[in-house]
Design an enzyme around this catalytic site. Structure first.
Site, PDB file in Angstrom:
ATOM      1  N   THR A 110      87.590 -61.607  29.326  1.00  0.00           N
ATOM      2  CA  THR A 110      88.994 -61.288  29.062  1.00  0.00           C
ATOM      3  C   THR A 110      89.094 -59.801  28.753  1.00  0.00           C
ATOM      4  OG1 THR A 110      89.479 -63.497  28.180  1.00  0.00           O
ATOM      5  CG2 THR A 110      90.984 -61.735  27.569  1.00  0.00           C
ATOM      6  N   LEU A 135      87.600 -60.799  21.809  1.00  0.00           N
ATOM      7  CA  LEU A 135      88.032 -61.352  23.084  1.00  0.00           C
ATOM      8  C   LEU A 135      86.820 -61.916  23.800  1.00  0.00           C
ATOM      9  CD1 LEU A 135      90.394 -58.523  24.447  1.00  0.00           C
ATOM     10  CD2 LEU A 135      91.088 -60.670  23.357  1.00  0.00           C
ATOM     11  N   ASP A 136      87.042 -62.938  24.618  1.00  0.00           N
ATOM     12  CA  ASP A 136      85.966 -63.470  25.436  1.00  0.00           C
ATOM     13  C   ASP A 136      85.410 -62.361  26.338  1.00  0.00           C
ATOM     14  OD1 ASP A 136      86.412 -65.983  24.369  1.00  0.00           O
ATOM     15  OD2 ASP A 136      87.697 -66.627  26.032  1.00  0.00           O
ATOM     16  N   GLU A 137      84.172 -62.525  26.744  1.00  0.00           N
ATOM     17  CA  GLU A 137      83.513 -61.519  27.581  1.00  0.00           C
ATOM     18  C   GLU A 137      84.343 -61.164  28.810  1.00  0.00           C
ATOM     19  OE1 GLU A 137      79.329 -60.984  30.145  1.00  0.00           O
ATOM     20  OE2 GLU A 137      79.630 -62.723  28.823  1.00  0.00           O
ATOM     21  N   ARG A 158      92.978 -70.616  27.386  1.00  0.00           N
ATOM     22  CA  ARG A 158      92.376 -71.252  28.565  1.00  0.00           C
ATOM     23  C   ARG A 158      92.444 -72.773  28.455  1.00  0.00           C
ATOM     24  NH1 ARG A 158      86.716 -68.364  28.239  1.00  0.00           N
ATOM     25  NH2 ARG A 158      86.293 -69.490  30.190  1.00  0.00           N
TER      26      ARG A 158
END
Length: 339
Positions: A158, A154-156, A256
């Site tokens: 998220t 996951l993105d930082e 996104r």
């Protein structure tokens, strides 16, 4: 004659030899008489060629009836055929006693609820404070020799569910499920605007922006990318909405980028959202503090038992506060766009 994979796809082996994980075993049937060991392991356990190559290099990696074997050895009906993986540790990851929200763990896998602001794996500029640092410490405290093997990331900024395998075979099996869509991931997001259609599918190819390689864009020459969405609730007279999303593909920043492309940029998104150019709502941006995206649900088949497993992770406090703010926002209340 092809033989279906074992379901459950393993038979527990004996007590693991020193330095090895628990053996994974399968008994050859009459229809498999004379098969090569490699064919049996591929058909019955789904062992990949890459993993088979690794197993061949270890003293007890491949066994038939408790004796060392080779991938080309023939098997007879009733033979107990095992794979044994050497125990590993993430020697290059510093163990740190950091908070760890464990949703589920057994001796084969670990499921974590990642907070926003935490990187999954150490990278340049993020050598400590990651999910991996915390997991490695947890396993050391438990006396487990395990290498950190995330199935997805996951993105930082998220939050939500991250699945981690605890040995190479489990990682291979879960990665295959992830690649062909059998791992089902569900997200919640809060976005500006609202889709005109309550449920839909965004099918738009994504690739790097040639002018900014860290940035992703929708482009006709990009990689096929698809996201399904469901409009759950609208706020402030349609100025914002809550979305439930499901990925059909797993491109970087996919949700996104796709939501921005249909005019529903995520609240708090500092890379793709309206807050970047000062056209977002200051109150909403500050309440979220980051992109309002949460990996809420995760379902998969356990690679060792065959059981279908489903998990969920509650919204973190900052997104609960954002939702309360949005629900209280009156339809005729002006949206402050001065950031």
């Amino acid at each position: 004659m092809a033989t279906a994979r074992t379901n459950p796809r393993y038979v527990q082996g004996t007590v693991p030899p020193l330095g090895y994980y628990e053996p994974i075993a399968v008994t050859a049937g009459e229809a498999e008489q004379g098969w090569k060991l490699s064919k049996l392991l591929e058909r019955r356990l789904g062992v990949s060629r890459k993993l088979l190559s690794r197993l061949k290099l270890t003293e007890q990696g491949l066994m038939i009836n408790g004796k060392r074997a080779y991938s080309g050895d023939p098997v007879a009906a009733g033979d107990v055929c095992e794979i044994r993986m050497e125990q590993e540790r993430s020697e290059d990851i510093l163990a740190q006693p950091l908070p760890l929200n464990i949703v589920y763990e057994d001796r084969w896998l670990l499921l974590l609820n990642k907070p926003s602001g935490t990187v999954v794996h150490p990278t340049h500029g993020h050598y400590t404070g990651t999910l991996a640092n915390a997991a490695v410490h947890h396993w050391q405290e438990q006396g487990q020799n395990v290498r950190f093997r995330p199935v997805h990331r996951l993105d930082e900024d998220t939050s939500g569910l991250v699945l981690i395998a605890k040995n190479p075979y489990v990682h291979q099996q879960l990665s295959e499920q992830h690649g062909d869509g059998r791992i089902r991931k569900g997200y919640l997001a809060y976005a500006y605007g609202a889709p005109a259609i309550a449920e839909g599918r965004v099918d738009a190819p994504i690739d790097r922006d040639p002018a900014a390689p860290h940035y992703r864009i929708v482009t006709p020459i990009g990689y096929p990318s698809a996201t399904r969405y469901e409009k759950v609730e609208t706020y402030a007279g349609g100025t914002a909405c809550k979305l439930r999303l499901r990925l059909e593909t797993g491109r970087t920043h996919q949700i996104r980028v796709h939501m921005g492309w249909i005019g529903c940029s995520l609240i708090g998104d500092r890379m793709y959202g309206p807050g970047v150019d000062g056209t977002g709502c200051e109150a909403w941006e500050q309440a979220a503090g980051r992109q309002a995206l949460h990996a809420e649900r995760l379902s998969f088949h356990h690679p060792m038992t065959g059981e279908e497993m489903s998990f969920s992770a509650a919204l973190p406090p900052e997104l609960k506060e954002l939702e309360k703010l949005l629900q209280a926002w009156q339809p005729d209340e002006p949206v402050n766009r001065a950031l």
